[in-house]
Motif scaffolding. Structure first.
Motif, PDB file in Angstrom:
ATOM      1  N   UNK A   3       5.402  15.603  -2.782  1.00 40.43           N
ATOM      2  CA  UNK A   3       4.494  14.648  -2.169  1.00 40.43           C
ATOM      3  C   UNK A   3       4.991  13.215  -2.372  1.00 40.43           C
ATOM      4  N   UNK A   4       4.403  12.311  -1.588  1.00 43.90           N
ATOM      5  CA  UNK A   4       4.790  10.904  -1.627  1.00 43.90           C
ATOM      6  C   UNK A   4       3.539  10.041  -1.601  1.00 43.90           C
ATOM      7  N   UNK A   5       3.689   8.799  -1.971  1.00 45.01           N
ATOM      8  CA  UNK A   5       2.597   7.829  -1.871  1.00 45.01           C
ATOM      9  C   UNK A   5       2.733   7.085  -0.550  1.00 45.01           C
ATOM     10  N   UNK A   6       1.590   6.817   0.096  1.00 49.70           N
ATOM     11  CA  UNK A   6       1.588   6.107   1.376  1.00 49.70           C
ATOM     12  C   UNK A   6       1.208   4.651   1.147  1.00 49.70           C
ATOM     13  N   UNK A   7       2.000   3.758   1.723  1.00 55.66           N
ATOM     14  CA  UNK A   7       1.788   2.321   1.595  1.00 55.66           C
ATOM     15  C   UNK A   7       1.678   1.698   2.980  1.00 55.66           C
ATOM     16  N   UNK A   8       0.835   0.681   3.099  1.00 53.02           N
ATOM     17  CA  UNK A   8       0.701  -0.078   4.332  1.00 53.02           C
ATOM     18  C   UNK A   8       1.346  -1.439   4.132  1.00 53.02           C
ATOM     19  N   UNK A   9       2.229  -1.818   5.053  1.00 54.69           N
ATOM     20  CA  UNK A   9       2.849  -3.141   4.975  1.00 54.69           C
ATOM     21  C   UNK A   9       1.802  -4.216   5.244  1.00 54.69           C
ATOM     22  N   UNK A  10       1.771  -5.226   4.396  1.00 51.69           N
ATOM     23  CA  UNK A  10       0.878  -6.367   4.572  1.00 51.69           C
ATOM     24  C   UNK A  10       1.706  -7.640   4.465  1.00 51.69           C
ATOM     25  N   UNK A  11       1.070  -8.768   4.673  1.00 52.98           N
ATOM     26  CA  UNK A  11       1.784 -10.042   4.541  1.00 52.98           C
ATOM     27  C   UNK A  11       2.185 -10.298   3.089  1.00 52.98           C
ATOM     28  N   UNK A  12       1.497  -9.644   2.145  1.00 49.90           N
ATOM     29  CA  UNK A  12       1.802  -9.814   0.721  1.00 49.90           C
ATOM     30  C   UNK A  12       2.748  -8.750   0.178  1.00 49.90           C
TER      31      UNK A  12
END
Length: 62
Positions: A3-12
């Protein structure tokens, strides 16, 4: 484990969306993410990158 962790790209940078993701399924509202415990999250995003060695799913707003 695969499994993997899901990340959302943000301005930070990257925001953690869901840990231990086991399934990513296309959904009419974006993507359905499901973790190893059966928790589900639907997010209006698309896959930007899969970094499987690092166990990361990078998403960006769709």
């Amino acid at each position: 484990m695969c499994e993997a962790n899901a990340y959302l790209l943000t301005t930070d940078g990257e925001e953690l969306i869901l840990e231990s993701v086991d399934r990513v399924v296309p959904h009419e509202d974006g993507l359905l993410l499901e973790d190893i415990f059966g928790r589900r999250k639907i997010i209006n995003a698309r896959i930007r990158e899969l970094a499987l060695v690092d166990h990361k799913i990078i998403l960006e707003r769709g």
